[in-house]
Structures are given as structure tokens and as C-alpha cells.
Design a protein around this motif. Structure first.
Motif, PDB file in Angstrom:
ATOM      1  N   GLU A 157       0.848  -1.182   0.000  1.00 10.68           N
ATOM      2  CA  GLU A 157       0.000   0.000   0.000  1.00 10.68           C
ATOM      3  C   GLU A 157       0.888   1.237   0.000  1.00 10.68           C
ATOM      4  O   GLU A 157       1.984   1.215   0.572  1.00 10.68           O
ATOM      5  N   PRO A 158       0.439   2.328  -0.628  1.00 15.19           N
ATOM      6  CA  PRO A 158       1.267   3.537  -0.671  1.00 15.19           C
ATOM      7  C   PRO A 158       1.355   4.189   0.698  1.00 15.19           C
ATOM      8  O   PRO A 158       0.539   3.922   1.587  1.00 15.19           O
TER       9      PRO A 158
ATOM     10  N   SER B 220      -2.341  10.495  -7.990  1.00 15.42           N
ATOM     11  CA  SER B 220      -2.534   9.109  -8.427  1.00 15.42           C
ATOM     12  C   SER B 220      -1.545   8.172  -7.753  1.00 15.42           C
ATOM     13  O   SER B 220      -1.885   7.036  -7.409  1.00 15.42           O
TER      14      SER B 220
ATOM     15  N   ASN C 192      -2.756   6.880  -4.666  1.00 12.55           N
ATOM     16  CA  ASN C 192      -4.078   6.251  -4.803  1.00 12.55           C
ATOM     17  C   ASN C 192      -5.190   7.106  -4.198  1.00 12.55           C
ATOM     18  O   ASN C 192      -6.223   6.596  -3.774  1.00 12.55           O
ATOM     19  N   THR C 193      -4.955   8.424  -4.139  1.00 14.53           N
ATOM     20  CA  THR C 193      -6.001   9.347  -3.693  1.00 14.53           C
ATOM     21  C   THR C 193      -6.682  10.016  -4.876  1.00 14.53           C
ATOM     22  O   THR C 193      -7.520  10.890  -4.695  1.00 14.53           O
ATOM     23  N   TRP C 194      -6.292   9.628  -6.071  1.00 13.26           N
ATOM     24  CA  TRP C 194      -6.928  10.105  -7.290  1.00 13.26           C
ATOM     25  C   TRP C 194      -6.867   8.991  -8.322  1.00 13.26           C
ATOM     26  O   TRP C 194      -5.881   8.256  -8.402  1.00 13.26           O
ATOM     27  N   THR C 195      -7.936   8.860  -9.105  1.00 12.26           N
ATOM     28  CA  THR C 195      -8.002   7.800 -10.101  1.00 12.26           C
ATOM     29  C   THR C 195      -7.260   8.224 -11.361  1.00 12.26           C
ATOM     30  O   THR C 195      -7.704   9.106 -12.088  1.00 12.26           O
TER      31      THR C 195
ATOM     32  N   GLU D 256      -3.128   3.248 -14.907  1.00 10.70           N
ATOM     33  CA  GLU D 256      -2.457   2.196 -14.142  1.00 10.70           C
ATOM     34  C   GLU D 256      -0.975   2.491 -13.969  1.00 10.70           C
ATOM     35  O   GLU D 256      -0.379   2.192 -12.930  1.00 10.70           O
TER      36      GLU D 256
ATOM     37  N   ALA E 277      -0.383   4.878 -10.960  1.00  6.53           N
ATOM     38  CA  ALA E 277      -0.738   4.433  -9.615  1.00  6.53           C
ATOM     39  C   ALA E 277       0.478   3.841  -8.902  1.00  6.53           C
ATOM     40  O   ALA E 277       1.511   3.542  -9.506  1.00  6.53           O
ATOM     41  N   TRP E 278       0.333   3.675  -7.602  1.00  3.84           N
ATOM     42  CA  TRP E 278       1.408   3.105  -6.790  1.00  3.84           C
ATOM     43  C   TRP E 278       1.641   1.653  -7.184  1.00  3.84           C
ATOM     44  O   TRP E 278       0.706   0.869  -7.319  1.00  3.84           O
ATOM     45  N   ASN E 279       2.911   1.299  -7.370  1.00  7.85           N
ATOM     46  CA  ASN E 279       3.300  -0.063  -7.725  1.00  7.85           C
ATOM     47  C   ASN E 279       4.227  -0.589  -6.636  1.00  7.85           C
ATOM     48  O   ASN E 279       5.293  -0.020  -6.387  1.00  7.85           O
TER      49      ASN E 279
END
Length: 753
Positions: A577-578, A603, A606-609, A612, A615-617
Motif C-alpha cells: 500500500e502507498p 494518483s 491512490n487518492t486520485w483515479t 495504471e 498508480a502506486w506499484n
């Protein structure tokens, strides 16, 4: 024969030709009706922000009056054109979703039950409820079907009566024996019973526990609506006045098939345009925080957190190009006591939090005295005039009141009352709560301080840091004091008491695993070795899940020379998780992604859509990547386009104009943030704040003076940019005041300016 064949052909042509003409005529009429129905124009409501379609980049305006005419079709097929909407009536006095008043109570209608009167073909007259045992079937072919309001006066219906239970009340005649079905005409429809969700009581002296019943007779309710004539839409059913020359004993119902709207607009400079066709206007959907209109109530930035406002302002006019406003300042409790009028920067103003009324908004009176002759508790904002608010009260009277004599109906009314009752603000609430549980938190901190030395491996066995060299804190990377100053890029500190996540729990609920500790260790090592010169990080010995980062604003952006602090927490699920990140904002909104509350919209967190790839990886993302993203992608050259949906305006005239104005405001907020950091630097970063501003104070003040001479934001020393685009007057007014405050703060710290 040939003659008979020709005769048959003529007869055939005559027959089919006639049929074809009839079909085509009907088709033309149908198409015309469809065209008339679909040919609707743009509608505006009171308070809408608009601009001229011929000059979309010109100054915006606010709609303050709407006049509407409509074309209608009655149930018997008659067409009525250009009917004034002020002469129309709703079929039902109360409808679902209406706001209604009863005494000191305001509520919202959730459900209604119709009562209707039907004149049957045999001359009998009956009054009954739509939710009774009788089954009502429409026989009329409606112009437009309305599932929410299927019954209307003049409608032909068939009523099926049950054999046992009957709710109908016969006003004339009686139902014939064994007659189970009758046809007739609806004479009248109205709301009989309404079910209300009560929202608010305006009388503080009344018993709050004595909430009215949810079931109410509609006759006891008053609908709260300021501009009912301007809310008609295509497909709405309405009532026409009863025509005297006819023998009808019911009002005509009609459906709206076309609307025509004219509006009056108040422009930002105070001028007015009356009777504009709505087709000449375009809606303005992007309103900035520093956009104001005449008659707006404002306060000065820097005082909005103070509940005892020293004064409030009334906007007289606005220069949209130069971002300045003419403001009349008044004492908080008297309109007659005027301080003075002045030209101020729009960037220095905010909507007055207590007086930000909108046209049509529901309000209630403050205090026990009645407003003039009105005895109503509730009303709607009807207009503004010379610093007063025109309120149309529920009893129909329109009276001018001072803004401090009324209040908006907010959903967080109870929360506001709690904060005002002995507690100054949210931070005081948090502090008082934490003081009550200091012993508990102290014990928790002691546990977390030991968490680094006490962990478990993946098999669940306890290990100590002495047993695994990889779990020891990383050695600090060498740092050249000549290049980076004496403040280390990365270091370990002990005091985390002012960290946003200091009170966060969770680590005590599960054993800290070795894999998590190794991940944290690797992050520390990366930060110690790879941080760029303009980013500084502190980790905490007693809370290895917490970090604090300082980012220096990049040159060429409105954030140049500023400092921006972020509190970081690594959850136990990290890196799956970020991290949790909080921006230390001082209550200032400096960027679309950074909120006054400290929330960050990104993004990568993960606080904004986003896509891919953004996003956090868990396999490739890291704290270094996060900090660089905040510096390069958030605190960038044109932050205006960070706002959701605004990226489509990049390169367009409207977008670029708004981006320049946003940069001006962002730089002013950046300067205010500098003053906040000088006054109250974050713990463990006091030396950085002092070192940073001592070395940059001359550059900051020189840039301010360049801006005063008209240089554009982000490029204070570029002659080419200065000639192409000068900054606005409002920005220069704001920067002149901040220049003086910054100079005073630097000298107070002993800096060589």
C-alpha cells in the motif's frame, strides 16, 4: 383493353396518391411536432455565471433576473404560444423534493399522496385519495407522459371500485349498486398528504425534541421558493387560468413544449445588460476562488480563521483583467458605520464565510425579533441592494435585511455550534482530546520506540537489530557543506511530537515483521544516497514508520524559493500500500493537488483515479519517486492544469489566461507560506528554514521588486517575457504588501537583505 387499363391505372394512382398525400401530411406534422419539441434553447437560473457567446474571453457576469415564456399544448390539443410563466400554476401545491416550512421548522418533502375530484359521466361527483382502494386508469392520450405526476385536471379516467373496501367520498349522487367501473373527467388534483423529513428548527427557544409529525396535511405547509416562474422545463405539466367565457368547471392543464428565456446580467465591472436572449450567452463552469461580482460580501485573507471579523466588505465593481475590486468596508454589526472605500487586489479577498449568500438560497433570521412585518422564520434570498440582502419570506413579504441578521442553513450547523461553544477551532479540539489521553499515548510511543529493535522474522520468531546488520539505520551519506550547506539531506531525529501522524495507531495491533523493517531500511538507504539537493528528509528514531520531507520550490514556477513540508507515514502493509502523506499547509490552498486540510490528491498515493502506470506499484514505486513527483509534477510551472478536467484547456486561450491568473495567486500564497515558516518552522527543520531564507532573502526580495515593475510570475528577471505579458494590477498590489512583510521578517531574523 387499353382504355380500361388506363382507367384502372388512374384509379390506382388516385387511390394510392391520396393515401400517400395523407401519409406525407401526417408525417410532416409529426416531424414538425418533434422538431418543435427538440428545438429547445439554453436555460439559465438566477445566480448562474455567464459570458457573451461572441466574447467568451471577456468579463463574466451573473444572472440576476430571468423572464420566461413558453409554448404549451392542452389536453384537448389546443396550442398556446408565448405564455408568461408568471401566470402559470403548478398542478400540485406540494411536490416531492420541495422544501417546506411549518412554523419554525424547515423540511424536505419525501413523498406525496394525491387527492382528486372526478366528475363521472352519469353526473355523480366523487372525491378520493390516489392511494385508496380504487384503481384509476388514464383514458387520455397524453402529449407527454409524466410518471411522477400521471393525473391532471381535464384528464379522462376510468375508475374501478372494489367490491368491499371503498375510500371514495361522494359529493354529488351515489355509486350505483353493483357498479364496479365508471368513466369520468378529473376536475381537480392536489396534494392531500405529504411526508416530510424535518431538517432544521430556527427557533432556539423551542423544544428541539418536539419535532412535527412526518405526515402532514399539505394545507399546513408553505413551499419555500424564490423564483418558481423561472424553473419550468420542457415536458412539465402546468395549470392555466380558468377562462371565464367557457362553461368548464375545471382549470385547463397543459404541457410545456417549448421555452423562451431572457435574462438580466450583472457584469463584473458593475454594468448591466437587460433582456438578453439566452442564445447570446454561454455558461461559465470554471469559477476561480478570486472571482467576485458586485454586491458580494467579502473579507480579507488572513482574517478568515478569526471568528470576530474586524470588518467585512461589499464589492462595488471588479476589473477582471487587472484582478482588482472596488470594496466598501463596513463594521461587522452596522452598515451605516463605513470605514472607507478602496481598490484592493482580488487575490487578497475571500468570500465572507458567514455572508456568502446565493440567489434563491434558503436562509433563516437570527435573533428573536421579527424582520419588519414578516412573522416567518424562513425565506429565500431574492436579491442584493446597497449592502442589504432582499429576502422573500415564506409568508410572501420581501424585506431588506442586513447580512448579519440572517444565516444560511448549513448541514454542519451542529458541528459549527460545537466548535463555537468554548473551543476555538478543530486543532483545539484535537489538543484537548489528546491531553485527556496523554498517559495512553505515552505508553504507545514507548512501544513504538522499541519496535525497531523488537521485530519478528517471516517465521514468527523474534529478532533483535544486533542479530541482523541489515536492520541497522543506514550511515549518513557524506554531504559537502560548501555545496549543500550545513543541514544534512537525510538524518535521524527523535522529536516527532508535531508530526501529523504522531497519534496514528496500528503498529501495536500486529507484530512488525522483518520484511517490513528491511523495506524501511532500504528506503532510508536510498534517501541517504540519492536525494536531490532541493529535498530534505528526517526519519524518527522512536517512530520508524514516520518521516518528514522538505521540498524547495523550483525556479521557473510560482513556487520558486519556497519551502514545502510533507509528513509521511509508512503503514504496516507498505509497500503493498502507498504511504500516507499530509501537506503542512498553514490553512493555505497553494495548488490544486494540495488542499488546505493537508489532503493530497495524487494518483501515486491512490487518492486520485489515474492510469495504471501512474498508480502506486509495490515493486517499482518508492519514497524517492514520490518526493520527485511532488516537486516536478505537483509544484510545476502551470499548476492550473493539474485540476481535474482542466488539462483539456492546455494551449487554448481560456486555459492559458486562467493559468496566468492561477500562477499569480499561487505565488502570493507562496509568499504567505514563507512568512508562516519564518514565524513557526516545523520541528527539526528550524536550521533549514533559517539557512534557506538567509541565503535566498535577497533573491526573494529582488524578485518581488521585479514583479512590482510588471514582470510575469515565474520569470521575474526575463526581459523577453516581461515585454510580452505583464502581471495584473491586483497581483502587484498584493506583492507590494507581502514584499514589505517579508523584508520586515528577514530583518527581524538578522538576515543581510
Amino acid at each position: 383493353s387499353e382504355s380500361s387499363s388506363l382507367g384502372d391505372l388512374e384509379n390506382t394512382d388516385s387511390f394510392y396518391g391520396g393515401e400517400a398525400c395523407s401519409v406525407i401530411a401526417n408525417l410532416d406534422e409529426t416531424i414538425k411536432r418533434i422538431d418543435d419539441f427538440l428545438l429547445f434553447e439554453r436555460q439559465f437560473l438566477h445566480g448562474d455565471i455567464v459570458c457573451l457567446a461572441s466574447d467568451s474571453q471577456g468579463q463574466p457576469g451573473k444572472v440576476f433576473n430571468v423572464e420566461m415564456t413558453v409554448n404549451m399544448e392542452t389536453v384537448d390539443g389546443r396550442k398556446i404560444e408565448n405564455a408568461d410563466c408568471k401566470n402559470l400554476q403548478r398542478i400540485r401545491s406540494v411536490s416531492a423534493d420541495d422544501y417546506v416550512v411549518r412554523g419554525p421548522w424547515l423540511g424536505k418533502v419525501e413523498k406525496t399522496v394525491d387527492h382528486l375530484t372526478v366528475l363521472f359521466d352519469d353526473g355523480t361527483l366523487s372525491h378520493f385519495s390516489a392511494d385508496g382502494a380504487e384503481k384509476i386508469i388514464s383514458l387520455s392520450q397524453d402529449v407527454v407522459e409524466d410518471s411522477l405526476q400521471p393525473l391532471y385536471p381535464g384528464q379522462r379516467v376510468s375508475v374501478e371500485f372494489p367490491s368491499l373496501k371503498r375510500s371514495a367520498r361522494w359529493l354529488c349522487g351515489v355509486l350505483r349498486k353493483n357498479r364496479k367501473e365508471q368513466q369520468g373527467t378529473v376536475l381537480d388534483v392536489d396534494t392531500g398528504v405529504a411526508f416530510i423529513h424535518w431538517l432544521f428548527c430556527a427557533d432556539i427557544s423551542s423544544e428541539k425534541d418536539c419535532v412535527p409529525s412526518s405526515r402532514q396535511d399539505s394545507k399546513n405547509l408553505t413551499v419555500l421558493s424564490a423564483f418558481p416562474h423561472a424553473s419550468w422545463q420542457l415536458g412539465d405539466w402546468c395549470m392555466l387560468p380558468l377562462e371565464r367565457e367557457t362553461n368548464q368547471n375545471f382549470q385547463n392543464a397543459a404541457v410545456i413544449v417549448k421555452t423562451k428565456t431572457k435574462v438580466d446580467v450583472m457584469w463584473q465591472d458593475g454594468s448591466r445588460s437587460l433582456g438578453l436572449d439566452s442564445c447570446l450567452l454561454l455558461p461559465v463552469n470554471m469559477i476561480e476562488a478570486h472571482d467576485f461580482w458586485p454586491d458580494a460580501f467579502v473579507s480579507e485573507k488572513g482574517t478568515s480563521d478569526d471568528r470576530n471579523f474586524p470588518r467585512y466588505g461589499i464589492v462595488r465593481s471588479v476589473d477582471a483583467r487587472e484582478q482588482t475590486a472596488e470594496v466598501k468596508w463596513c463594521k461587522p454589526s452596522s452598515l451605516s458605520c463605513i470605514d472607507f472605500e478602496e481598490t484592493v487586489s482580488c487575490y487578497e479577498l475571500v468570500e465572507h464565510p458567514g455572508y456568502s449568500f446565493c440567489l434563491g438560497e434558503a436562509v433563516y433570521r437570527v435573533g428573536e425579533e421579527k424582520n419588519g412585518e414578516s412573522s416567518s422564520y424562513f425565506g429565500n434570498v431574492f436579491g442584493f441592494r446597497n449592502g442589504y440582502v432582499e429576502v422573500k419570506w415564506a409568508d410572501g413579504l420581501t424585506i431588506e435585511v442586513a447580512p448579519y441578521e440572517i444565516s444560511r442553513i448549513n448541514s454542519d450547523e451542529n458541528a459549527s455550534a460545537f466548535l463555537q461553544d468554548g473551543v476555538e477551532n478543530e486543532e483545539d479540539v484535537k489538543q484537548s482530546f489528546m491531553n485527556s489521553f496523554s498517559s495512553i499515548t505515552t505508553g504507545l510511543f514507548d512501544f513504538l520506540r522499541k519496535s525497531y529493535a523488537k521485530a519478528v522474522d517471516d517465521d514468527g520468531k523474534y529478532i533483535c537489530e544486533e542479530e541482523d546488520e541489515s536492520l541497522k539505520p543506514p550511515a549518513m551519506a557524506p554531504c559537502s557543506s560548501e555545496k549543500r550547506g550545513s543541514f544534512l539531506q537525510f538524518d535521524m531525529v527523535s522529536d516527532f511530537s508535531d508530526h501529523h501522524f504522531a497519534e496514528a495507531s496500528g503498529m501495536e495491533e500486529a507484530q512488525v515483521r522483518r520484511s517490513w523493517l528491511k523495506t524501511v531500511h532500504n528506503e532510508w538507504s536510498s534517501l541517504a544516497k540519492d536525494l536531490p539537493e532541493t529535498i530534505y528528509v528526517r526519519a524518527y528514531e522512536g517512530r520508524i514508520d514516520l518521516l518528514r520531507a522538505a521540498i524547495v520550490g523550483t525556479q521557473g514556477t510560482p513556487y520558486h524559493d519556497g519551502l514545502f513540508f510533507f509528513d509521511i507515514r509508512l503503514p504496516l502493509e507498505y509497500p503493498n500500500e502507498p504511504p500516507k502523506v499530509h501537506y503542512n499547509s498553514f490553512g493555505l490552498r497553494i495548488n490544486p493537488n494540495l488542499y488546505e486540510s493537508g489532503e493530497i490528491c495524487l494518483s501515486l498515493l491512490n487518492t486520485w483515479t489515474g492510469s495504471e502506470s501512474e498508480a502506486w506499484n509495490s515493486k517499482s514505486s518508492s519514497l524517492i519517486q514520490l518526493l520527485l513527483s511532488l516537486q516536478a509534477l505537483v509544484l510545476n510551472e502551470k499548476p492550473y492544469f493539474n485540476e481535474a478536467g482542466y488539462d483539456s484547456l492546455m494551449g487554448k486561450a481560456e486555459g492559458e489566461k486562467n493559468a496566468v491568473r492561477y500562477n499569480e495567486n499561487a505565488l502570493l500564497v507562496n509568499c504567505r507560506s514563507m512568512l508562516c515558516h519564518l514565524n513557526k518552522p516545523p520541528k527539526n527543520f528550524e536550521a533549514l528554514v533559517t539557512e534557506h531564507f538567509r541565503s535566498r532573502c535577497r533573491n526573494i526580495l529582488t524578485a518581488c521588486r521585479a514583479y512590482l515593475n510588471g514582470a510575469p510570475v515565474c520569470n521575474p528577471f526575463s526581459v523577453e517575457c516581461c515585454e510580452r505579458q505583464r502581471s495584473s494590477t491586483g497581483f502587484r498590489i498584493g506583492i507590494s504588501k507581502l514584499h514589505a512583510k517579508l523584508l520586515e521578517a528577514f530583518l527581524e531574523k538578522g538576515f543581510d537583505c
